[in-house]
Structures are given as structure tokens and as C-alpha cells.
Design a protein around this motif. Sequence first.
Motif, PDB file in Angstrom:
ATOM      1  N   GLU A  28      70.143  -1.330-123.865  1.00 26.10           N
ATOM      2  CA  GLU A  28      69.453  -0.130-124.017  1.00 26.10           C
ATOM      3  C   GLU A  28      68.994   0.181-125.655  1.00 26.10           C
ATOM      4  OE1 GLU A  28      67.994   1.531-121.960  1.00 26.10           O
ATOM      5  OE2 GLU A  28      69.074   0.880-119.862  1.00 26.10           O
ATOM      6  N   PRO A  29      67.823   0.981-125.627  1.00 24.45           N
ATOM      7  CA  PRO A  29      67.412   0.942-126.997  1.00 24.45           C
ATOM      8  C   PRO A  29      68.154   2.181-127.925  1.00 24.45           C
ATOM      9  CG  PRO A  29      65.932   2.096-125.715  1.00 24.45           C
ATOM     10  CD  PRO A  29      66.987   1.199-124.717  1.00 24.45           C
ATOM     11  N   ASN A  30      68.991   2.917-127.380  1.00 20.82           N
ATOM     12  CA  ASN A  30      69.686   3.959-128.169  1.00 20.82           C
ATOM     13  C   ASN A  30      70.793   4.665-127.274  1.00 20.82           C
ATOM     14  OD1 ASN A  30      68.359   6.126-126.500  1.00 20.82           O
ATOM     15  ND2 ASN A  30      66.597   5.656-127.822  1.00 20.82           N
ATOM     16  N   VAL A  31      71.693   5.077-127.818  1.00 20.89           N
ATOM     17  CA  VAL A  31      72.749   5.708-127.090  1.00 20.89           C
ATOM     18  C   VAL A  31      72.531   7.028-126.401  1.00 20.89           C
ATOM     19  CG1 VAL A  31      74.915   7.165-127.532  1.00 20.89           C
ATOM     20  CG2 VAL A  31      74.446   5.200-129.053  1.00 20.89           C
ATOM     21  N   SER A  32      71.757   7.802-126.476  1.00 20.37           N
ATOM     22  CA  SER A  32      70.967   8.831-125.602  1.00 20.37           C
ATOM     23  C   SER A  32      70.661   8.373-124.159  1.00 20.37           C
ATOM     24  CB  SER A  32      70.386   9.429-126.288  1.00 20.37           C
ATOM     25  OG  SER A  32      69.033   8.937-126.448  1.00 20.37           O
ATOM     26  N   THR A  33      70.056   7.065-124.206  1.00 21.51           N
ATOM     27  CA  THR A  33      69.550   6.443-122.999  1.00 21.51           C
ATOM     28  C   THR A  33      70.816   6.084-122.115  1.00 21.51           C
ATOM     29  OG1 THR A  33      67.534   5.678-124.243  1.00 21.51           O
ATOM     30  CG2 THR A  33      68.291   4.779-122.294  1.00 21.51           C
ATOM     31  N   ILE A  34      71.773   5.438-122.908  1.00 22.06           N
ATOM     32  CA  ILE A  34      73.119   5.029-122.160  1.00 22.06           C
ATOM     33  C   ILE A  34      73.656   6.118-121.521  1.00 22.06           C
ATOM     34  CG2 ILE A  34      75.306   3.789-122.632  1.00 22.06           C
ATOM     35  CD1 ILE A  34      73.936   2.348-124.691  1.00 22.06           C
ATOM     36  N   GLN A  35      73.907   7.290-122.447  1.00 23.73           N
ATOM     37  CA  GLN A  35      74.486   8.390-121.906  1.00 23.73           C
ATOM     38  C   GLN A  35      73.841   9.207-120.885  1.00 23.73           C
ATOM     39  OE1 GLN A  35      74.855  10.229-126.021  1.00 23.73           O
ATOM     40  NE2 GLN A  35      77.193   9.638-125.972  1.00 23.73           N
ATOM     41  N   SER A  36      72.643   8.803-120.929  1.00 22.83           N
ATOM     42  CA  SER A  36      71.888   9.650-119.589  1.00 22.83           C
ATOM     43  C   SER A  36      71.985   8.656-118.463  1.00 22.83           C
ATOM     44  CB  SER A  36      70.308   9.458-119.802  1.00 22.83           C
ATOM     45  OG  SER A  36      69.513   9.678-118.901  1.00 22.83           O
TER      46      SER A  36
END
Length: 161
Positions: A69-77
Motif C-alpha cells: 500500500e502507498p501509506n500507513v493510513s491506507t493500511i490502517q483503514s
Amino acid sequence: MKKDKTSFSGEFKPKVIINKNKYLDIGLISEQLELGRITHINKSTCGNGATYSWLHYTPPATKTNIIIEPNVSTIQSKEKEHLSNQNQHNTRCFIYEGNPIDYSKPFNHLVMTSDAFVHNYKEIFSKFNIHSILIDEMHSVVQSSNYRRVMPRMMDVLLGL
């Protein structure tokens, strides 16, 4: 996963797939995958469920898929969504700072950033039987490669597998 270097010709053979549903069916995507080849999925619209479908696709027994994924916030979502709607047949490990890889359990999916992939790929490939790798939002890898040194390294690692 070993890459059969002889099967990658570098040729680009576009194939148009018509999807009549609101969201992409993982069957349409998985039918296009070929061991040892890079498959580009160029979606014409955002929000068509390609990553969602991929996260709900169960790889063959004893195999693991990686989603970068491009960033941590996407993973956390995606992790939050997973925790609210768990599928017992589809186990996932969401990897980011403070939430490391659990090598003691089998997973269907490892979801991580490009940084986590580059820093952990040797151990990941020694502990898990990798079936396929999906790079979500590939355009962000290209766009950020000028200022994020890990991006070109990630592509070197992937092409060297």
C-alpha cells in the motif's frame, strides 16, 4: 516464489476485460495472473473494488499474497475494515510501525508499505510461500520515486525475485 526469467519477454500485450458489475470480480483479475510475469491492471475508475476484491481472494492452500500500500493510513483503514468484518478463511497481517510481522502464524495476506517490504523481504520470502504481490496505487510509487529512495529499491527487489 521463483521468477522464471525466460518467461518474461518484456513485451506488453494489452488485453481489455469488460466488467459489467459495479465492483471488479477477483475472478477476472486472478485469471490474468501468470507466474513469472508482471501483470498491470489499469483501472479506468477509482473505487471499483479491485483492492477490496484482492483482500477477499483466498490464495491457494499454504500460499500468501502480499499487498503493498502507498501509506500507513491506507493500511490502517483496511485493517479497521477487516476487524469489523472478519472472514475466518482469509487471515491477514497488517504491517506498519508498531505493528510488526508475526512470523509464527500463517496468513493469506500480508499488507504493508513499500518501506516494510524492502526492509523485510528476505525474511518474508524465507518464512512465507508467496503466491503473488499486488502494488496498490502503482502511480504513487512512480510519483514518489524522486523523493522516497525506497521506491526504486522496491522495484529493484521485485524485478530481482
